[in-house]
Write an enzyme that holds these catalytic residues in place. Sequence first.
Site: not given
Ligand SMILES: NC(=O)C1=CN([C@@H]2O[C@H](COP(=O)(O)OP(=O)(O)OC[C@H]3O[C@@H](n4cnc5c(N)ncnc54)[C@H](O)[C@@H]3O)[C@@H](O)[C@H]2O)C=CC1
Ligand SMILES: O=C(O)[C@H]1O[C@H](OP(=O)(O)OP(=O)(O)OC[C@H]2O[C@@H](n3ccc(=O)[nH]c3=O)[C@H](O)[C@@H]2O)[C@H](O)[C@@H](O)[C@@H]1O
Length: 437
Positions: A250, A252, A260
């Site tokens: 919440l 703002a 994501c």
């Molecule tokens: N970043 C986050 O906070 C979160 C991300 N996700 C999901 O998880 C997935 C990954 O996200 P991130 O870790 O942020 O991505 P990222 O871009 O940080 O890392 C992905 C990695 O995969 C590698 N890669 C690509 N193709 C490949 C292959 N064929 N073999 C081996 N490595 C390969 C890339 O070089 C890169 O290092 C996405 O679908 C995202 O939506 C879910 C929850 C949290």
């Molecule tokens: O799928 C994902 O990648 C992840 O996306 C978010 O995590 P993340 O994007 O790392 O960070 P958050 O803390 O959720 O913040 C996201 C954005 O929302 C903004 N935010 C967050 C909370 C809030 O009250 N207000 C607000 O503007 C933050 O400044 C930031 O820009 C979700 O919180 C995770 O649960 C999820 O796994």
Amino acid sequence: MNITVCGTGYVGLVAAVVFASKGHRVIGLDIDECKISLLRGGASPLFEPGLEELMAKSSCNLEFTADYRKAYESADVIFVAVPTPEKADGSAELSYVMQACDQIAESRERGCIVVVKSTVPPGTNDRIQAYFDDIAGSAPGRRFNVVSNPEFLSQGTALRDMLYPARIVVGVQDDDAADLMRALYQPFDAPVMVMDLRSAELVKYASNDFLALKISYINEIANLCDVVGADIERVAAGMGADPRIGDKFLRAGIGYGGSCFPKDTKALHWLSTCHGHEIKTIKAAIEVNTAQKTMLVAKAKERYGSLAGKRIAVLGLTFKPDTDDLRDAPSLDVVRMLLDEGAQTVLYDPCGMPAFEGRYPASLGVLEYAGDPYEALRDSDMAFILTEWEEFASITADQYRSLMGTPEIYDGRNMYSLDAFRGTSVRYVSIGRPVVE
Ligand SMILES: NC(=O)C1=CN([C@@H]2O[C@H](COP(=O)(O)OP(=O)(O)OC[C@H]3O[C@@H](n4cnc5c(N)ncnc54)[C@H](O)[C@@H]3O)[C@@H](O)[C@H]2O)C=CC1
Ligand SMILES: O=C(O)[C@H]1O[C@H](OP(=O)(O)OP(=O)(O)OC[C@H]2O[C@@H](n3ccc(=O)[nH]c3=O)[C@H](O)[C@@H]2O)[C@H](O)[C@@H](O)[C@@H]1O
């Protein structure tokens, strides 16, 4: 267990380190050789608090490679954590996931459990299963069993989130996969919620999109506060005290960013529209967020008409604190708007500057980078705060006054109390709160 994690990004690397810390033998695989060579040297290619330390502690169970055949050939379980970015039409790009599946099938004599941790739209894992069945044919022992295990970590608190999750969601097709996933997650002391593949996939989108919607909702209420003269911090505190609403998400501000929320809202909107079932609330969340990013510049322009020639210090570039990630950060839009206005812009961020400089090199001469927030503020006309880094919290009204000519702060993250500026001759403008003059 022998675990291979495909992708050593924010999710994959954290998962690899966490599973290694629980005693499994883990191989982290990436196609990016630079990342692998850093990881082999014990350095994390991304900034995530505590990660390098746990990586060092778990190093005897951890190995990193760019050789997918070696990584896949003898794994008991393979986790896929590759990107699923946004395509031009808003849908999820699945080619990285499919490439990983190709390489898995190519590398293995025998089938195994393939756990998809990447965020993929409902129905994707069924298609992956059909794809594996097609490639692997009916040879005995060659069946790949696809599991969905969406990840809920947040960047900046990734390690804690993965070590102590609120829940673990697992989508399976049979009891063998359910038993294996329960055993794998047994040491995490969190409820393991087992369901079908499509439900698990949708839990992930529905959760992210609900949080994005909550932020857009509070931002709209903040904008209404500006109009009716209320204070969003008090309104949010009053709302959040109701346990049915909860006080999280919440805050703002100038809108959500990151890798994501922006892409997952668009992907679900795209998917729902394709099914003739447009989710109107998600569409609204996206539209509100797009408009919210312009809010600070609009507030400054409301006062001055034009920002041409103004020297503006921008504090904070990353999409949130405690990360080096710039993906979809509001700063990208705000800085572009300031440049379009003809403002002179000087930027500072504790972690995000190298990545920002990759897009806007200082040599272009259109903006400057400062070594610390005080250097950025010196002789500037205005300060725009775009990320609530802890480092900025300790800058006092006196310091703003002594560093800046006529101190004026536009705080896009409401990081200071209004009292901090009352009676200080610093003009403080924030989101959904009265201006302190
Ligand atoms: N970043 C986050 O906070 C979160 C991300 N996700 C999901 O998880 C997935 C990954 O996200 P991130 O870790 O942020 O991505 P990222 O871009 O940080 O890392 C992905 C990695 O995969 C590698 N890669 C690509 N193709 C490949 C292959 N064929 N073999 C081996 N490595 C390969 C890339 O070089 C890169 O290092 C996405 O679908 C995202 O939506 C879910 C929850 C949290
Ligand atoms: O799928 C994902 O990648 C992840 O996306 C978010 O995590 P993340 O994007 O790392 O960070 P958050 O803390 O959720 O913040 C996201 C954005 O929302 C903004 N935010 C967050 C909370 C809030 O009250 N207000 C607000 O503007 C933050 O400044 C930031 O820009 C979700 O919180 C995770 O649960 C999820 O796994």
